[in-house]
Design a protein around this motif. Structure first.
Motif, PDB file in Angstrom:
ATOM      1  N   GLY A  39       0.984  -1.067   0.138  1.00  7.93           N
ATOM      2  CA  GLY A  39       0.069   0.106   0.005  1.00  7.93           C
ATOM      3  C   GLY A  39       0.952   1.498  -0.150  1.00  7.93           C
ATOM      4  N   LEU A  40       1.957   1.245   1.039  1.00  2.20           N
ATOM      5  CA  LEU A  40       2.700   2.452   0.756  1.00  2.20           C
ATOM      6  C   LEU A  40       3.292   2.572  -0.524  1.00  2.20           C
ATOM      7  CD1 LEU A  40       4.394   1.949   4.432  1.00  2.20           C
ATOM      8  CD2 LEU A  40       2.856   3.834   3.709  1.00  2.20           C
ATOM      9  N   ALA A  41       3.987   1.505  -1.149  1.00  2.00           N
ATOM     10  CA  ALA A  41       4.594   1.581  -2.598  1.00  2.00           C
ATOM     11  C   ALA A  41       3.486   2.241  -3.480  1.00  2.00           C
ATOM     12  CB  ALA A  41       4.836   0.272  -3.035  1.00  2.00           C
ATOM     13  N   ASP A  42       2.200   2.144  -3.332  1.00  2.00           N
ATOM     14  CA  ASP A  42       1.393   2.459  -4.112  1.00  2.00           C
ATOM     15  C   ASP A  42       1.023   3.924  -4.162  1.00  2.00           C
ATOM     16  OD1 ASP A  42       0.764   0.096  -5.346  1.00  2.00           O
ATOM     17  OD2 ASP A  42      -1.018  -0.339  -4.231  1.00  2.00           O
ATOM     18  N   VAL A  43       1.086   4.525  -2.846  1.00  2.00           N
ATOM     19  CA  VAL A  43       0.932   5.775  -2.316  1.00  2.00           C
ATOM     20  C   VAL A  43       2.128   6.678  -2.786  1.00  2.00           C
ATOM     21  CG1 VAL A  43       0.705   7.268  -0.373  1.00  2.00           C
ATOM     22  CG2 VAL A  43      -0.643   5.030  -0.255  1.00  2.00           C
ATOM     23  N   THR A  44       3.213   6.162  -2.523  1.00  2.00           N
ATOM     24  CA  THR A  44       4.378   6.813  -2.889  1.00  2.00           C
ATOM     25  C   THR A  44       4.815   6.787  -4.302  1.00  2.00           C
ATOM     26  OG1 THR A  44       5.867   5.021  -2.154  1.00  2.00           O
ATOM     27  CG2 THR A  44       5.444   6.790  -0.502  1.00  2.00           C
ATOM     28  N   GLN A  45       3.819   6.032  -4.878  1.00  2.00           N
ATOM     29  CA  GLN A  45       4.037   5.507  -6.622  1.00  2.00           C
ATOM     30  C   GLN A  45       5.658   5.131  -6.786  1.00  2.00           C
ATOM     31  OE1 GLN A  45       2.424   9.577  -8.061  1.00  2.00           O
ATOM     32  NE2 GLN A  45       0.743   8.494  -8.607  1.00  2.00           N
ATOM     33  N   GLY A  84       7.746   1.395  -7.260  1.00  2.00           N
ATOM     34  CA  GLY A  84       7.407   0.259  -7.742  1.00  2.00           C
ATOM     35  C   GLY A  84       7.393  -0.883  -6.598  1.00  2.00           C
ATOM     36  N   ARG A  85       6.318  -1.839  -6.663  1.00  2.00           N
ATOM     37  CA  ARG A  85       6.020  -2.679  -5.534  1.00  2.00           C
ATOM     38  C   ARG A  85       7.103  -3.636  -5.499  1.00  2.00           C
ATOM     39  NH1 ARG A  85      -0.029  -5.034  -4.497  1.00  2.00           N
ATOM     40  NH2 ARG A  85      -1.088  -3.110  -4.063  1.00  2.00           N
ATOM     41  N   ARG A  86       7.724  -3.888  -6.847  1.00  2.00           N
ATOM     42  CA  ARG A  86       8.685  -4.891  -6.894  1.00  2.00           C
ATOM     43  C   ARG A  86       9.965  -4.703  -5.983  1.00  2.00           C
ATOM     44  NH1 ARG A  86       9.792  -6.493 -12.736  1.00  2.00           N
ATOM     45  NH2 ARG A  86      11.935  -7.469 -11.844  1.00  2.00           N
ATOM     46  N   TRP A  87      10.334  -3.601  -6.045  1.00  2.00           N
ATOM     47  CA  TRP A  87      11.524  -3.260  -5.152  1.00  2.00           C
ATOM     48  C   TRP A  87      11.189  -2.485  -3.952  1.00  2.00           C
ATOM     49  CZ3 TRP A  87      12.882   1.761  -3.656  1.00  2.00           C
ATOM     50  CH2 TRP A  87      12.122   2.793  -4.394  1.00  2.00           C
ATOM     51  N   PHE A  88      10.337  -1.810  -3.853  1.00  2.00           N
ATOM     52  CA  PHE A  88       9.876  -0.959  -2.624  1.00  2.00           C
ATOM     53  C   PHE A  88       9.411  -1.799  -1.459  1.00  2.00           C
ATOM     54  CE2 PHE A  88       7.119   1.375   0.234  1.00  2.00           C
ATOM     55  CZ  PHE A  88       8.008   2.468   0.653  1.00  2.00           C
ATOM     56  N   SER A  89       8.612  -2.798  -1.848  1.00  2.00           N
ATOM     57  CA  SER A  89       7.741  -3.625  -0.656  1.00  2.00           C
ATOM     58  C   SER A  89       8.924  -4.309  -0.092  1.00  2.00           C
ATOM     59  CB  SER A  89       6.821  -4.465  -1.419  1.00  2.00           C
ATOM     60  OG  SER A  89       5.880  -3.658  -1.842  1.00  2.00           O
ATOM     61  N   PRO A  90       9.914  -5.003  -0.811  1.00  2.00           N
ATOM     62  CA  PRO A  90      10.822  -5.930   0.021  1.00  2.00           C
ATOM     63  C   PRO A  90      11.802  -4.929   0.683  1.00  2.00           C
ATOM     64  CG  PRO A  90      10.535  -6.579  -2.485  1.00  2.00           C
ATOM     65  CD  PRO A  90       9.754  -5.350  -2.226  1.00  2.00           C
ATOM     66  N   LEU A  91      12.207  -3.868   0.244  1.00  2.00           N
ATOM     67  CA  LEU A  91      13.135  -3.167   0.750  1.00  2.00           C
ATOM     68  C   LEU A  91      12.603  -2.467   2.213  1.00  2.00           C
ATOM     69  CD1 LEU A  91      15.625  -1.138   1.025  1.00  2.00           C
ATOM     70  CD2 LEU A  91      14.135   0.523   0.121  1.00  2.00           C
ATOM     71  N   ALA A  92      11.301  -1.995   2.095  1.00  2.00           N
ATOM     72  CA  ALA A  92      10.629  -1.718   3.216  1.00  2.00           C
ATOM     73  C   ALA A  92      10.175  -2.582   4.433  1.00  2.00           C
ATOM     74  CB  ALA A  92       9.292  -0.857   3.044  1.00  2.00           C
TER      75      ALA A  92
END
Length: 380
Positions: A60-66, A68-76
């Motif tokens: 969800g945070l990846a979508d809000v900050t626009q 990429g889910r593919r890299w942002f979600s695992p990093l976060a």
């Protein structure tokens, strides 16, 4: 960049230990979902809840900050997935014969119920029950409800303004939905305080009936950040039981002009240095011109996210992604915010505390603080 080092939320400074639990009521999107912070009985080895409660919130945070889910979600998830909030999960409630005052807290656009844990637990440590809502108007980064069939969940995604639709009309509809959720949360906790049985869909090891006679439902305030700040203002229009509002860096844009004369109660606007516009401040001044108890102050060295837990990120990369770090120490910002709020709440909820020691903050007097809005210092 291990999880334990990536977020450091401070414990509450007040005299009470703080417990928290999650409450979901109803099996449809029309139900309610919030995290409840409350004074609790200290216990050794208490479990602390995860700051980000489910991995879906990273997407969800990846979508809000626009991003990429593919890299942002695992990093976060790697950096923040094991971070915990310094409170006692489902800790034993500390009864109070005169009743704790109640705060209904509304999150900002793209946030959710746990992103303001620092300010919510701080207020709870001074003797408040705080219900931090997770709104279901598609303004949370994501949220969910549990239909009656066992094991099922339905997720409600964050929604950008639909193409071709004017943002004001889209946000206006959302803000009314949000303010109505604040009113329903208040009604629910009034029921709980009266001793009515309220089933928690989440089956926590916390029985809401322990709150009976321990909430003073005559002493209620609405508090929120950004979109939640203006939600708190609108809650005053919708429900006379809210005696005042504290709006942290309120985004005034969605509140229709016709409603300004309808705001019956005082508001404390605590702004950051880099977010507000002259138009937004003019809207706040419309309210302060009608009510001499409405106050506008600005904390210097702060950004819009300084009122969120993101200000306490220790990872420089994530802090950069979330634009979370002002020049002012986040603990200092939290101190100013909570003390000003406590002084304001004492004044308007008639509390029997000594929070008036911080009354000068309400006039913008203090370190890193000015009255009104310092546009000469701002980049706007």
């Amino acid at each position: 960049m291990g999880g334990a080092q990536s977020l450091a939320l401070p414990p509450g400074k007040g005299p009470h230990q703080v417990g928290c639990t999650d409450v979901m009521v109803g099996h449809t999107q029309q139900g309610l979902f919030f995290r409840l912070f409350y004074p609790c009985v200290p216990r050794a080895g208490a479990e602390q809840p995860l700051w980000i409660p489910r991995r879906e919130y990273f997407s969800g945070l990846a979508d809000v900050t626009q991003r990429g889910r593919r890299w942002f979600s695992p990093l976060a998830s790697l950096a923040l997935g094991s971070c915990r909030v310094p409170v006692s999960w489902n800790g034993p409630f500390k009864p109070c014969s005169r009743g704790y005052p109640l705060i209904i807290f509304s999150h900002g656009l793209g946030a959710f119920r746990t992103l303001y844990s620092s300010v919510c637990l701080e207020l709870a440590s001074w003797g408040f029950v705080v219900a931090s809502l997770e709104h279901r108007d598609h303004s949370a980064s994501t949220t969910y409800f549990c239909p009656a069939e066992p094991g099922r969940e339905e997720w409600i995604p964050f929604q950008q303004v639909p193409q071709g639709q004017k943002e004001f009309y889209f946000r206006k509809k959302q803000i009314h939905h949000r303010a109505e959720e604040c009113v329903r949360a208040l009604r629910l906790l009034q029921d709980v305080s009266r001793g009515e049985s309220v089933p928690n869909v989440l089956h926590q090891d916390f029985d809401l009936s322990v709150l009976k006679d321990s909430i003073d439902v005559t002493k209620v305030a609405a508090v929120g950040h950004s979109f939640g700040g203006v939600t708190a203002v609108l809650a005053l229009v919708k429900e006379p039981s809210f005696r005042c509002a504290v709006a942290l860096d309120a985004w005034m844009f969605p509140l229709e002009h016709a409603l300004y004369p309808e705001v019956p109660r005082p508001v404390l606007f605590i702004n950051t240095e880099k977010f507000q516009t002259p138009d937004s401040i003019a809207r706040m001044k419309r309210l302060s011109s009608r009510n001499s108890q409405t106050k506008i102050i600005t904390i210097l060295g702060t950004l819009h996210q300084s009122h969120t837990d993101l200000a306490f990120l220790t990872s420089k990369l994530l802090s950069l992604i979330f634009k979370a770090r002002g020049t002012l120490d986040p603990c200092k910002c939290l101190d100013i915010t909570s003390r000003a709020a406590l002084a304001f709440l004492q004044r308007h909820l008639d509390l029997e505390e000594d929070f008036s020691q911080w009354e000068k903050l309400l006039e913008g007097i203090g370190d890193s603080l000015v009255p009104g809005a310092p546009f000469s210092r701002s980049h706007l």
